[in-house]
Design an enzyme around this catalytic site. Structure first.
Site, PDB file in Angstrom:
ATOM      1  N   GLY A  60     -55.046  45.583  14.249  1.00  0.00           N
ATOM      2  CA  GLY A  60     -55.187  46.435  13.077  1.00  0.00           C
ATOM      3  C   GLY A  60     -53.932  47.155  12.617  1.00  0.00           C
ATOM      4  O   GLY A  60     -54.006  48.001  11.727  1.00  0.00           O
ATOM      5  N   LYS A 161     -46.837  34.885   7.961  1.00  0.00           N
ATOM      6  CA  LYS A 161     -46.023  34.543   9.136  1.00  0.00           C
ATOM      7  C   LYS A 161     -45.991  33.034   9.337  1.00  0.00           C
ATOM      8  O   LYS A 161     -47.037  32.368   9.286  1.00  0.00           O
ATOM      9  CB  LYS A 161     -46.589  35.204  10.394  1.00  0.00           C
ATOM     10  CG  LYS A 161     -45.827  34.809  11.664  1.00  0.00           C
ATOM     11  CD  LYS A 161     -46.080  35.745  12.818  1.00  0.00           C
ATOM     12  CE  LYS A 161     -47.490  35.626  13.371  1.00  0.00           C
ATOM     13  NZ  LYS A 161     -47.710  36.586  14.474  1.00  0.00           N
TER      14      LYS A 161
END
Length: 205
Positions: A60, A161
């Site tokens: 998170g 990513k």
């Protein structure tokens, strides 16, 4: 299970990591929070009031940063295969982004809203076989790109990513076909020895 010398070395490095220590001190869930903050400080992605989708959100760190920066008028929708402790201002779905049913849940929560930023720090469970891991990472990145085509605002952005390897150039070309500008980011919080990079695409073609 007995720890190997490699795993012990990783644990020692992790505990002594400046960003890990700073994350604990400042209340961020992971050192990854600093990667997003650095990129956002440079590229101004998290506008107040924006709608953000965080793919591969657990634990998170990125969702925490997003919720804080978009403010009460914004919305953050997070998704991960793993459980995530609740974060104020974040609407979380636990499920596999590769499954249509989970994607439909996310679309229902969006309720027709277009997204200002899709961010993906997703990574599969690594097998240790570079070619296999590279293919898995790129597959997740491609799914994120397809999601952007359907749900991103025309002036929106996609931060994803990827890992340098055999499929990197192909995915970079695919990003350039979808976005007017694509840049590479390697934030300071990304370990030097890591092959990870972040591609940022802005403004749909």
């Amino acid at each position: 299970m007995k720890r190997t010398r490699t795993s012990k070395a990783w644990m020692r490095e992790h505990i002594n990591d400046t960003y890990v220590q700073l994350a604990r001190k400042e209340g961020w869930r992971s050192r990854a929070a600093f990667k997003l903050m650095e990129i956002d400080d440079k590229d101004k992605l998290l506008a107040r009031g924006a709608v953000v989708v965080d793919l591969g959100a657990t634990p998170g760190g990125w969702s925490q940063v997003a919720a804080k920066r978009v403010g009460g008028g914004g919305m953050v929708f997070a998704l991960d295969l793993l459980e995530m402790e609740p974060i104020h201002g974040v609407d979380f779905i636990q499920g596999d982004f590769r499954e249509d049913e989970v994607l439909h849940q996310l679309e229902e929560k969006l309720d027709g809203r277009t997204v200002g930023l899709v961010m993906s720090d997703m990574a599969p469970n690594m097998s240790g076989v570079p070619l296999v891991d590279q293919a898995r990472v790129m597959y997740l990145a491609e799914l994120g790109l397809e999601f952007c085509k359907a749900h991103l605002k025309p002036e929106g952005a996609f931060l994803v990513k990827v890992f340098q390897g055999s499929d990197y150039e192909n995915f970079l070309r695919a990003m350039r076909e979808v976005f007017k500008t694509v840049v590479v980011r390697k934030p300071d919080a990304s370990r030097d020895r890591s092959a990870e990079l972040y591609l940022l695409g802005r403004v749909l073609r």
